[in-house]
Design an enzyme around this catalytic site. Structure first.
Site, PDB file in Angstrom:
ATOM      1  N   HIS A   9      50.360  60.691  14.008  1.00 45.63           N
ATOM      2  CA  HIS A   9      49.709  59.935  12.922  1.00 45.63           C
ATOM      3  C   HIS A   9      48.384  60.646  12.628  1.00 45.63           C
ATOM      4  O   HIS A   9      47.320  60.255  13.115  1.00 45.63           O
ATOM      5  CB  HIS A   9      49.497  58.485  13.343  1.00 45.63           C
ATOM      6  CG  HIS A   9      49.120  57.563  12.209  1.00 45.63           C
ATOM      7  ND1 HIS A   9      49.881  56.486  11.814  1.00 45.63           N
ATOM      8  CD2 HIS A   9      48.056  57.562  11.363  1.00 45.63           C
ATOM      9  CE1 HIS A   9      49.303  55.864  10.800  1.00 45.63           C
ATOM     10  NE2 HIS A   9      48.182  56.499  10.505  1.00 45.63           N
ATOM     11  N   GLU A  52      53.062  60.056   6.842  1.00 47.42           N
ATOM     12  CA  GLU A  52      52.554  60.384   5.508  1.00 47.42           C
ATOM     13  C   GLU A  52      52.354  61.883   5.266  1.00 47.42           C
ATOM     14  O   GLU A  52      51.256  62.322   4.878  1.00 47.42           O
ATOM     15  CB  GLU A  52      51.249  59.622   5.220  1.00 47.42           C
ATOM     16  CG  GLU A  52      51.438  58.113   5.222  1.00 47.42           C
ATOM     17  CD  GLU A  52      50.154  57.314   4.971  1.00 47.42           C
ATOM     18  OE1 GLU A  52      49.060  57.904   4.971  1.00 47.42           O
ATOM     19  OE2 GLU A  52      50.255  56.087   4.777  1.00 47.42           O
TER      20      GLU A  52
HETATM   21  O1  IFM Z   1      44.545  53.578   7.630  1.00 43.69           O
HETATM   22  C1  IFM Z   1      45.523  54.246   6.896  1.00 43.69           C
HETATM   23  C2  IFM Z   1      46.659  54.674   7.807  1.00 43.69           C
HETATM   24  O2  IFM Z   1      46.216  55.475   8.843  1.00 43.69           O
HETATM   25  C3  IFM Z   1      47.687  55.459   7.013  1.00 43.69           C
HETATM   26  N1  IFM Z   1      48.102  54.760   5.822  1.00 43.69           N
HETATM   27  C4  IFM Z   1      47.065  54.186   4.984  1.00 43.69           C
HETATM   28  C5  IFM Z   1      46.102  53.366   5.819  1.00 43.69           C
HETATM   29  C6  IFM Z   1      45.028  52.726   4.906  1.00 43.69           C
HETATM   30  O3  IFM Z   1      44.309  53.686   4.216  1.00 43.69           O
END
Ligand code: IFM
Length: 393
Positions: free
Chosen positions: A113, A157
């Site tokens: 992550h 992501e």
């Molecule tokens: O905090 C982030 C997360 O780590 C990944 N997706 C979006 C979230 C909010 O910005």
């Protein structure tokens, strides 16, 4: 809300290692947080001390009535130096998996992550020639400990990660950031190859269903922006969908929409922007993003692995989530194969460059004592989970 949520639907809350554990001194983000002229508002420091307080976190999730917890591994703790693995730290995560199962929670585990060990930052990073072998070796080491996970996500992501260098360059040129730009193709290719290598190892190890988690968004064209919207969507979304087609599942993390005019991204009107990253408040983006993924990948099980809002007004969090879930229910009623909804986030935590100011949590955390205080939204979401989305009588 009233939803045709399928039996066995997963309802959960998510965290990520660097945002909640604290003391992740050996990763790239810690280094960047402490660099001269760091773009980070503040360092992550002790975060929420979840490294020690994870049983309390799991109790909050289960106690509310949720049945799922998503968390991530911190590579820099498990492989602190190249090729040198910490059995004790892997056991820590193994205990979290056991703790989930003991409380009736399905664990969803993300391998990467955003953070990487410092040694990797200084020897190639995500695009390095040897990073494929390294992520394969890391995956091989952790896979036996993850046998009880419900789902495994390799990389979180990658479409956002590949857009980040572009945003960095824009910021250096003083250009306004109107939303997530088109990803850097070299970085996108490299991350998708890492996903492929990691998935190959998981499959070979007989691991639980493997996939990746993408930023999903509703793409909207304003007058004359249709062509541009399609091009940007192809780069930000379609190429990642294509890469996910052979996976076991796909995670979607939906917060907002992206609007396009003839010249590209159009910034949201200031009155519509939320506390974090100037995103437009658009709860129904969830249903729209899920519908599109289901249209492109009709045979792939989908999970909403993140959705939420940064707000100091918890009633608004409930309103936002209720609207988002209504739109999700609509997408499911129309045939999208969605297996779960995981809220971001369980805790108010370290929101990367923005530090601790944005509050996405269902639970607030005292920055001095680490005491957790559930917000009304936690009990509300737990109630939704207990009724499997049916409207309260
Ligand atoms: O905090 C982030 C997360 O780590 C990944 N997706 C979006 C979230 C909010 O910005």
């Amino acid at each position: 809300m009233t939803g045709p949520f399928p039996d066995g639907f997963l309802w959960g809350a998510a965290t990520a290692a660097h945002q909640v554990e604290g003391g992740n001194v050996n990763n790239d983000h810690w280094e960047l947080e402490h660099a001269e002229h760091s773009p980070f508002a503040e360092p992550s420091g002790d975060a929420c001390d979840s490294w020690h307080r994870w049983p309390e976190d799991l109790d909050l999730v289960a106690g509310a009535g949720l049945n799922t917890y998503r968390f991530s591994l911190e590579w820099s703790r498990i492989e602190p130096a190249e090729g040198e693995f910490s059995r004790a730290n892997l056991d820590h995560y193994r205990r979290i998996l056991d703790g989930c199962r003991d409380r009736g929670l399905t664990p969803i585990v993300t391998l990467v992550h955003f953070t990487m060990p410092r040694w990797l930052l200084h020897d190639g990073g995500w695009t390095g020639a040897r990073t494929g072998d390294r992520i394969a070796r890391f995956t091989e080491y952790v896979a036996p400990a993850l046998r009880d996970a419900g789902y495994i996500a390799t990389i979180n992501e990658p479409n956002l990660m590949a857009a980040q260098p572009v945003m960095g360059a824009m910021a250096r040129r003083g250009e306004p950031i109107k939303g997530l730009p088109r990803p850097d193709q070299g970085v996108a290719d490299a991350l998708l190859e890492l996903h492929r290598r990691s998935t190959e190892v998981l499959r070979g190890a007989g691991s639980p269903p493997a996939g990746m988690t993408l930023v999903g968004r509703e793409h909207l064209a304003e007058d004359g922006g249709e062509e541009r919207m399609r091009e940007e969507r192809a780069a930000f979304e379609d190429q990642f969908f294509t890469a996910a087609a052979d996976d076991d599942w796909l995670g979607l993390q939906v917060y907002t929409c992206a609007r396009f005019g003839p010249d590209g991204l159009v910034a949201p009107a200031p009155e519509l922007q939320t506390l974090a990253h100037g995103m437009e408040r658009r709860p129904e983006a969830l249903g729209a993003a899920v519908r599109r993924a289901a249209e492109v990948l009709p045979d792939l099980p989908l999970l909403v692995t993140e959705n939420g809002i940064a707000t100091a007004d918890d009633e608004d969090r409930i309103r936002f989530t209720d609207e988002a879930l209504r739109s999700l229910a609509g997408a499911i009623a129309d045939g999208a194969d969605v297996r779960g909804y995981v809220h971001w986030s369980l805790l108010d935590n370290f929101e990367w460059m923005l530090g601790y100011r944005p509050t996405f949590g269902l639970v607030s955390v005292d920055r001095q004592t680490f005491a957790r205080t559930p917000k009304p939204s936690l009990a509300w979401l737990g109630g939704v989970a207990r009724r499997n989305g049916r409207t309260a009588c």
